[in-house]
Structures are given as structure tokens and as C-alpha cells.
Design an enzyme around this catalytic site. Structure first.
Site, PDB file in Angstrom:
ATOM      1  N   HIS A 191       0.837  -1.206   0.000  1.00  0.00           N
ATOM      2  CA  HIS A 191       0.000   0.000   0.000  1.00  0.00           C
ATOM      3  C   HIS A 191       0.865   1.248   0.000  1.00  0.00           C
ATOM      4  O   HIS A 191       0.521   2.254  -0.582  1.00  0.00           O
ATOM      5  CB  HIS A 191      -0.889   0.025   1.249  1.00  0.00           C
ATOM      6  N   CYS A 506      -3.308  -1.155 -25.266  1.00  0.00           N
ATOM      7  CA  CYS A 506      -3.420  -0.436 -23.999  1.00  0.00           C
ATOM      8  C   CYS A 506      -2.372  -0.858 -22.963  1.00  0.00           C
ATOM      9  O   CYS A 506      -2.412  -0.413 -21.832  1.00  0.00           O
ATOM     10  CB  CYS A 506      -4.828  -0.575 -23.420  1.00  0.00           C
TER      11      CYS A 506
HETATM   12  C1  PEP Z   1      -2.070  -5.537 -20.204  1.00  0.00           C
HETATM   13  O1  PEP Z   1      -1.974  -6.699 -19.821  1.00  0.00           O
HETATM   14  O2  PEP Z   1      -1.331  -5.051 -21.090  1.00  0.00           O
HETATM   15  C2  PEP Z   1      -3.066  -4.634 -19.602  1.00  0.00           C
HETATM   16  C3  PEP Z   1      -3.255  -3.426 -20.066  1.00  0.00           C
HETATM   17  O3  PEP Z   1      -3.729  -5.094 -18.524  1.00  0.00           O
HETATM   18  P1  PEP Z   1      -3.129  -5.095 -17.026  1.00  0.00           P
HETATM   19  O4  PEP Z   1      -1.820  -4.369 -17.058  1.00  0.00           O
HETATM   20  O5  PEP Z   1      -4.145  -4.422 -16.206  1.00  0.00           O
HETATM   21  O6  PEP Z   1      -2.990  -6.549 -16.772  1.00  0.00           O
END
Ligand code: PEP
Ligand code: MG
Length: 573
Positions: A191, A506
């Protein structure tokens, strides 16, 4: 000059004088008490418990004011510890059974739980010991009628050095002049680390004995980017770091003018440039960036640090707030990806101590095991969809059947809401994260079932290369430019485009300006970037030529080694 390597908990660089907080040892003595005094001793303990509860209430108000609701949940977690039977029953029982003073009974009880925590393989759970001791220390101080030394009293600019920093201490840093902190203990998922990032305070943890090697007043450089502390740096090193600091400040300023400008390459290829959103605390920043939308709203924060499941109303409220703030711009709400390193303490049946949680019951797998949780979240997303533009995205999909099941559940949720007369948007797009190799390899089979794709490179890379994304021992093998990764990305984009589906990315790769030429050349349609890197990435895209990058990628997919791909990109962008 001494360099100590640790774990980067929060990025940024701090240069200044150290302030070492001595971990005041609380010596607890065993005092045998008579049977007649037992009742009084238990009452004394209960009074300390009440006083601690009042402390937590006060801390909560402070957190709400400074950091917002999400972080206030930490206090809830502490309240739960305080109300746990370990404290409420075990300590009085020890007082009664062993005829000992409350302080001793408490420290014994805490030690017993600590031993349990220490045995756990899972770092996330081991880290929770600090929360336990945070509460325990507060209780002890009340019992001993001692005051906790407050960091808020530090009235000069300094870098805090301590054996450990409890989450509740971290919360008070915002009100001090502390410009960074380094601790002996701690891990990336604590945390404390999470709070430091939210507060934008550079931090390095896991430095083993830094608190013994530094004295108050020593000059130190804290490098939150590399995860290291430099003690007594020479003038050249200080000058070097000062330059880095100035450069990043100047860079940030120079990027301001990019807000609102289109994300388009020099030869006119436009890209949707969106932001990721990990916590509502970031929302104001995200809105100010004027991105094209939120390409990944990670909703896990609603499910962590708590033992109860967030209700449909609570979730709806959270999603509505984000959707409204984005004022007509798109928000991709990802259903919660719990599991892996994001372990939940929700009282749901599921994995507790998986040997390999990243390969375990995570994301859609966990939600398909708990359809009630899944449906509740889908209903909340649907309800929020009336307030703007919303898409829903499913994480950790590895087979078509999972998408079919998710869509069926979405339709069920729609039917239920319609029957209840609750408003929602009927046309809502459903997409998947492409982050498991099976989905990427077989992407053609998924396309008829989805409206959009978002490639999660963080997980895709770890699964393609069999490199645990949080294991420091194999970090050097975690390689976004590995030919197998590049070829797989190319395959997904080409196949999706051939069927008229758009592709977003992403993962953290979008937030690395060095990787942007590759993504541009691959011809992805959208990139969702971490807010901190948004303008930098926009700048990188605006300085590239799409046609040239396409040619580079055509060569890159024939390379056998990642170094060749890296070189190609470096030479041509
Ligand atoms: C990923 O795996 O690239 C993603 C965006 O999801 P997370 O980082 O939340 O696993
Ligand atoms: Mg992922």
C-alpha cells in the site's frame, strides 16, 4: 559515494538531506497480573481499542480530504483488522488465560499472526503484515499512553529514510516537506508504494539496511526511476541528477502546447490517442489532457482492499462519475481483472494460494466462476452507459467460449434491467483484451464475436515469452521487441483489419516513446496511454511518418533477433 540498489516504488528523482526516522522500539514487558485485575486489564485493552478506532476515523477524514475516497478504503482495511477476532477475542483471551498485561497479550497475538503471514508465498499477502503492525502499534501506543511521533512535524525539506513506512504514515507525507522516501523493507505491491505513486512522491523500497547506513543530514540522491539510493554523491553526480531533473521539468512544460492538438503523423495518418485510468484520483488529470477517451478503465480498485463486494449502486456511481467527467468522449470500462498479483480479499470462493496465480483463476476466468459478480458489474456498466459513450471490455480471454458466455451474460443483464424498467443503452459494444497468446494466434475466430480489440501487451509479452512480469530475476528477458511478440502483434492487426475491426493497444508499451514507432508502423488504430506519458507519446507520433514506419515494420517481422528490430527502429525514427 555509495550506491544501494532497491526496488523502484514510485518514479521521480529527489536530491537533498536525509532525515532518518529511528524506528522507536517499543519494548513490551510481560507483567503477570492477579485474577482480580483481569477485568480491569481487559477494560484497559477495550479502551485502547476505542481510542484506536477514533484515530482511524480521524485518519479517514484526512485521507478523504487529501487523497479521495479510494484511498480511504485503506483505513477500512485497518478498521477490519482492529475488529478482527484476532484482536477482539484473542487478546482478551490471552489476558484471561495467561494472567498477563494487555500489552504483552497484544504483542504475542500480533507475533502469532505475523508468523502466519511470513509463511505465505504470496508477496501481496506478506505485505499485509505492515497493515497489521500499523494497527498493532497504534494500539500499543494507546495502551502505553505514548504519543506516536508524527511525520507531519517534520517542517523542513528532506528525504525520509526509515526501516519501514506504514501506509498510514505515507498518507501524512502530502502535508509535509518530504520530497522522497527510502525504506529497508517493502515491495512493489505494498500500500505504501501505491500511495507514493498517487501522491507523486519518488520512493525506493526494499533497500535492506539503508536506514542504518544513512545518518540524518547526509546528502542523498533518491532515484525512483532506477530504484536506487546514492549516499554522499560527488558534485558531478549531483550535477548530473540536477540536470536530469531540470530536463524532465522543462520537457513537461514544453509539451503543454500539445493539449488539444490532433494526434496525426507528419504524413497525415491519424491515431486515436486515449488514456488509461487506474483510479478515480487520476480523473482530473486525465480530463485535462483532452485525450480522445479512456481506452482502458481498470476497475480493479473498486474490488481491492476490502472484504465485501462492491454493490451495483456503488459501481454505477463510480462509472457514472468517470463517464460524465469525460463529457461525451468514449470510456472503455474493463470488467475487473482480479487475480494474478491483484489478489482480492473479497470473501468469495476462489484461489487463495495459487502456486502460479498469473496462470490461474484471473480476469474473466474468475468472473465466469462467479457469475453474480460478473453480472453485477455488467449491470452497473449498462446503467452508466446512459450518461455518455461506454464500451465494455473483457480481460484475460483465452477461448471463444468465454466471449460467448460474457455476451450472453451481458444480454441477460440487459433483459433484467429492461424488465425492471431501469434505463440503459441497448447498443453497447463488447470487446476483448488480446493478452493471452491463444486469443492472439486464433484472433480470426474471435472477430465475429467482438466489436473491438485492445491488445494488452503487458500480459501478452509475459505469456508469449514465459517471463513473469513482476519477477525481478527475469526482467531482462521481458522484451517488447522480441520477434515473436512483434510478429504476433502484426498478425492480430492485419487479421482484424481484414475483417474491418479496429485495434487498440493499452499495455505499457504505448507509454514508451521508443516503442511508439513500432505501433505506428503496425498500423494500430488507437493507443491508450498512461496519463503521465500521454503528451510525450502524442509528440512522438506527430514526429513520425506512417508510411516509413510501415516499411520498417515490414522488415522487422522478418528479423530473427530483437536487437535487429531495435536497431531498425532506432535508425529510422
Ligand atoms: C495488459 O496486460 O497489457 C493490460 C493493459 O492489462 P493489465 O496491465 O491491467 O494486466
Ligand atoms: Mg492484462
Amino acid at each position: 559515494m555509495i550506491v544501494i540498489k532497491g526496488i523502484s516504488a514510485s518514479p521521480g528523482i529527489a536530491i537533498g538531506k536525509a532525515y532518518v526516522v529511528e524506528d522507536e522500539d517499543i519494548v513490551v514487558e510481560r507483567v503477570n497480573i492477579s485474577r482480580e485485575r483481569i477485568r480491569e486489564e481487559v477494560a484497559r485493552f477495550k479502551a485502547a481499542q476505542k481510542a484506536t478506532l477514533r484515530d482511524l476515523d480521524a485518519a479517514e477524514q484526512k485521507v478523504l480530504k487529501v487523497l479521495g475516497k479510494q484511498h480511504a478504503k485503506l483505513i477500512d482495511a485497518h478498521r477490519l483488522i482492529l475488529k478482527d477476532s484476532l484482536i477482539t477475542s484473542d487478546v482478551p483471551k490471552r489476558i484471561v488465560d495467561e494472567c498477563v498485561n494487555a500489552e504483552f497479550a497484544l504483542s504475542e497475538a500480533l507475533e502469532a499472526v505475523n508468523r502466519q503471514f511470513e509463511k505465505m508465498d504470496d508477496e501481496f499477502f506478506r505485505e499485509r503484515r505492515h497493515d497489521l503492525f500499523d494497527v498493532g502499534k497504534r494500539l500499543l501506543l494507546h495502551l502505553m499512553k505514548r504519543q506516536k511521533k508524527s511525520l507531519a512535524d517534520i517542517d523542513h525539506e528532506c528525504i525520509l529514510i526509515s526501516r519501514n513506512l506504514l501506509p498510514s504514515d505515507t498518507l501524512s507525507l502530502k502535508e509535509t516537506k518530504i520530497i522522497g522516501f527510502a525504506t529497508d523493507l517493502g515491495g512493489k505491491t505494498s500500500h505504501t508504494a501505491i500511495l507514493a505513486q498517487s501522491l507523486e512522491i519518488p520512493a525506493v523500497v526494499g533497500l535492506s539496511d539503508v536506514s542504518r547506513r544513512i545518518k540524518t543530514g547526509d546528502m542523498v540522491i533518491l532515484d525512483g526511476e532506477q530504484g536506487m539510493v546514492i549516499i554522499a554523491p560527488g558534485p558531478e553526480t549531483v550535477a548530473k541528477y540536477e540536470k536530469v531533473q531540470q530536463r524532465s521539468l522543462a520537457e513537461e512544460k514544453s509539451l503543454e502546447g500539445l493539449r488539444g492538438l490532433p494526434t496525426v503523423t507528419m504524413d497525415g495518418r491519424g491515431f486515436r490517442l486515449e488514456t488509461n485510468l487506474d483510479s478515480p484520483d487520476e480523473l482530473k488529470n486525465v480530463v485535462a489532457l483532452q485525450s480522445d477517451g479512456i481506452g482502458l478503465f481498470r476497475t480493479e480498485y473498486l474490488f481491492l482492499n476490502r472484504t465485501d463486494v462492491p454493490s451495483e449502486d456503488e459501481q454505477t456511481k463510480a462509472y457514472v462519475a468517470v463517464v460524465k467527467a469525460m463529457d461525451g468522449r468514449e470510456v472503455v470500462i474493463r470488467t475487473a481483472d482480479i487475480g494474478g498479483d491483484r489478489l482480492s480479499q473479497l470473501g468469495i470462493e476462489g484461489p487463495k494460494n495459487e502456486t502460479n496465480p498469473f496462470m490461474g483463476l484471473r480476469g474473466v476466468r474468475l468472473f465466469l466462476r462467479h457469475l453474480d459478480l460478473f453480472k453485477t458489474q455488467l449491470r452497473a456498466v449498462l446503467r452508466a452507459s446512459t450518461k455518455g459513450k461506454v464500451r465494455v471490455m473483457i480481460p484475460m480471454v483465452s477461448s471463444v467460449g468465454e466471449v460467448v458466455a460474457a455476451r450472453r451474460l451481458l444480454e441477460q443483464a440487459q433483459a433484467e434491467l429492461a424488465a425492471e424498467g431501469v434505463e440503459f443503452k441497448e447498443e453497447i459494444e463488447l470487446g476483448i483484451m488480446v493478452e493471452i497468446p491463444s486469443a492472439a494466434i486464433q484472433i480470426d475466430s474471435f472477430l465475429p464475436h467482438v466489436d473491438f480489440l485492445s491488445i494488452g501487451t503487458n500480459d501478452l509479452i509475459q505469456y508469449v515469452l514465459a517471463v513473469d512480469r513482476i519477477n525481478e530475476h527475469v526482467t531482462h528477458l521481458y522484451d517488447p521487441y522480441h520477434p515473436a511478440v512483434v510478429r504476433l502483434l502484426d498478425h492480430v492487426v492485419r487479421t482484424a483489419h481484414s475483417k474491418g475491426k479496429w485495434v487498440s493497444v493499452c499495455g505499457e508499451m504505448t507509454s514508451d516513446p521508443r516503442a511508439v514507432p513500432l505501433l505506428v508502423g503496425l498500423g494500430v488504430d488507437a493507443m491508450s496511454v498512461s496519463p503521465r506519458m500521454f503528451l510525450r507519446v502524442k509528440q512522438a507520433i506527430r514526429e513520425l511518418k506512417h508510411e516509413s514506419m510501415k516499411k520498417i515494420v515490414a522488415k522487422a517481422v522478418t528479423c530473427a533477433e530483437s536487437d535487429d528490430i531495435r536497431r531498425l527502429l532506432e535508425q529510422n525514427s
